[in-house]
Scaffold this motif. Structure first.
Motif, PDB file in Angstrom:
ATOM      1  N   ARG A  16       4.114   1.037   5.938  1.00  0.00           N
ATOM      2  CA  ARG A  16       5.535   1.283   5.686  1.00  0.00           C
ATOM      3  C   ARG A  16       5.809   1.636   4.228  1.00  0.00           C
ATOM      4  O   ARG A  16       6.931   2.000   3.878  1.00  0.00           O
ATOM      5  CB  ARG A  16       6.344   0.045   6.075  1.00  0.00           C
ATOM      6  N   ILE A  17       4.813   1.525   3.385  1.00  0.00           N
ATOM      7  CA  ILE A  17       4.989   1.904   1.988  1.00  0.00           C
ATOM      8  C   ILE A  17       5.106   3.428   1.904  1.00  0.00           C
ATOM      9  O   ILE A  17       4.300   4.152   2.490  1.00  0.00           O
ATOM     10  CB  ILE A  17       3.796   1.413   1.145  1.00  0.00           C
ATOM     11  N   PRO A  18       6.095   3.948   1.173  1.00  0.00           N
ATOM     12  CA  PRO A  18       6.244   5.405   1.070  1.00  0.00           C
ATOM     13  C   PRO A  18       4.977   6.084   0.570  1.00  0.00           C
ATOM     14  O   PRO A  18       4.363   5.629  -0.388  1.00  0.00           O
ATOM     15  CB  PRO A  18       7.389   5.565   0.057  1.00  0.00           C
ATOM     16  N   PHE A  19       4.573   7.139   1.265  1.00  0.00           N
ATOM     17  CA  PHE A  19       3.440   7.978   0.896  1.00  0.00           C
ATOM     18  C   PHE A  19       2.091   7.270   1.068  1.00  0.00           C
ATOM     19  O   PHE A  19       1.070   7.735   0.570  1.00  0.00           O
ATOM     20  CB  PHE A  19       3.579   8.538  -0.524  1.00  0.00           C
ATOM     21  N   MET A  38       7.433  15.114   2.638  1.00  0.00           N
ATOM     22  CA  MET A  38       8.322  13.975   2.404  1.00  0.00           C
ATOM     23  C   MET A  38       9.070  14.083   1.072  1.00  0.00           C
ATOM     24  O   MET A  38       9.844  13.191   0.728  1.00  0.00           O
ATOM     25  CB  MET A  38       7.502  12.681   2.436  1.00  0.00           C
ATOM     26  N   GLN A  39       8.838  15.129   0.336  1.00  0.00           N
ATOM     27  CA  GLN A  39       9.467  15.333  -0.966  1.00  0.00           C
ATOM     28  C   GLN A  39       9.986  16.757  -1.060  1.00  0.00           C
ATOM     29  O   GLN A  39       9.724  17.542  -0.162  1.00  0.00           O
ATOM     30  CB  GLN A  39       8.444  15.036  -2.076  1.00  0.00           C
ATOM     31  N   ILE A  41      12.496  14.322  -3.702  1.00  0.00           N
ATOM     32  CA  ILE A  41      13.378  13.197  -3.433  1.00  0.00           C
ATOM     33  C   ILE A  41      14.469  13.154  -4.493  1.00  0.00           C
ATOM     34  O   ILE A  41      14.191  13.243  -5.691  1.00  0.00           O
ATOM     35  CB  ILE A  41      12.586  11.870  -3.457  1.00  0.00           C
ATOM     36  N   GLN A  45      17.622   8.344  -4.165  1.00  0.00           N
ATOM     37  CA  GLN A  45      16.847   7.953  -2.988  1.00  0.00           C
ATOM     38  C   GLN A  45      15.408   7.584  -3.330  1.00  0.00           C
ATOM     39  O   GLN A  45      14.624   7.264  -2.431  1.00  0.00           O
ATOM     40  CB  GLN A  45      16.836   9.111  -1.972  1.00  0.00           C
ATOM     41  N   ASP A  47      12.369   5.552  -4.041  1.00  0.00           N
ATOM     42  CA  ASP A  47      12.021   4.166  -3.730  1.00  0.00           C
ATOM     43  C   ASP A  47      11.433   3.471  -4.954  1.00  0.00           C
ATOM     44  O   ASP A  47      10.504   3.978  -5.576  1.00  0.00           O
ATOM     45  CB  ASP A  47      11.015   4.139  -2.575  1.00  0.00           C
ATOM     46  N   ARG A  49       9.465   1.133  -5.175  1.00  0.00           N
ATOM     47  CA  ARG A  49       8.052   0.787  -5.010  1.00  0.00           C
ATOM     48  C   ARG A  49       7.133   1.906  -5.476  1.00  0.00           C
ATOM     49  O   ARG A  49       5.931   1.700  -5.654  1.00  0.00           O
ATOM     50  CB  ARG A  49       7.762   0.438  -3.542  1.00  0.00           C
ATOM     51  N   LEU A  50       7.695   3.097  -5.699  1.00  0.00           N
ATOM     52  CA  LEU A  50       6.906   4.225  -6.181  1.00  0.00           C
ATOM     53  C   LEU A  50       6.837   4.284  -7.709  1.00  0.00           C
ATOM     54  O   LEU A  50       6.159   5.147  -8.263  1.00  0.00           O
ATOM     55  CB  LEU A  50       7.484   5.536  -5.653  1.00  0.00           C
TER      56      LEU A  50
END
Length: 228
Positions: A16-19, A38-39, A41, A45, A47, A49-50
């Protein structure tokens, strides 16, 4: 040595972690298109966590906060506002640039006040990535020194992984230029869009930093559904 070791380790990161890789373990070659799709971004928006933080278990992909800008548009801005930043190359032919311009000469351009027009010609491939251009932009708007090092001409990819170039004003490994100065850059560059976060063409994967294999529970990525 650690970088070499970590490249062979399954990530064991939450899917579930982006990328993250599709299985949470390892990236497959065909996943590059999924990642680029997915980009870019929007900043609102992006995240949290990135964002890279020293001492974390995983190193995120590199993202560049940037605008894609067409070469022709940048050339117009340079000729009008920053002629002193123009870089030249030896003229490969006698006389003016042919019209229409052959493909092999697309990066060459004539410009007023060329001090050596008989032997030299403007060259975009040298002008755009030049720090002289960055410093000219910075001086024009009095950009604070803490932001100047973030500004650079960089390769980007769109959603279809098609390459292009643009102007970077931040990364997730450092920080981004504040909106006050971004608005001033937009005015100088004569663009309306806000910069967005673009995945780097090479550093596009999560990487394990620490620990080494003997310290990682084999099912740890299933226990980390909400964070790193």
């Amino acid at each position: 040595m650690i970088d070499l070791i970590e490249s062979f380790l399954p990530l064991q990161i939450s899917r579930r972690i982006p990328f993250a890789p599709a299985d949470g373990l390892e990236y497959e070659d065909e996943e590059d298109l999924r990642l680029f799709s997915m980009q870019p971004i929007e900043d609102s928006q992006f995240d949290s966590r990135l964002r890279y933080v020293n001492g974390t278990k995983f190193r995120p992909p590199l993202f560049r906060f940037a605008w894609p800008i067409d070469d022709a548009h940048m050339l117009k801005i340079i000729l009008a506002k920053f002629p002193d930043a123009i870089k030249t190359t030896s003229r490969p032919f006698k006389g003016p640039l042919p019209n229409p311009v052959p493909e092999e000469y697309q990066q060459l351009f004539e410009y007023p006040d060329n001090p050596r027009p008989e032997t030299e010609i403007g060259y975009l491939d040298l002008t755009l990535p030049s720090r002289d251009l960055v410093h000219a932009l910075a001086k024009h708007i009095d950009l604070p020194r803490k932001y100047v090092h973030l500004v650079r001409w960089v390769p980007l990819c769109d959603k279809d992984a098609e390459g292009m170039f643009g102007l970077q004003v931040g990364t997730n490994y450092h920080h981004r230029t504040s909106w006050e100065w971004i608005e001033k850059l937009k005015a100088v560059l004569e663009i309306d869009e806000d910069p967005m976060w673009y995945l780097d063409q090479e550093r596009l994967y999560w990487r394990r930093v620490i620990p080494l294999p003997e310290d990682v529970p084999s099912n740890s990525y299933f226990h980390d559904e909400d964070g790193l």
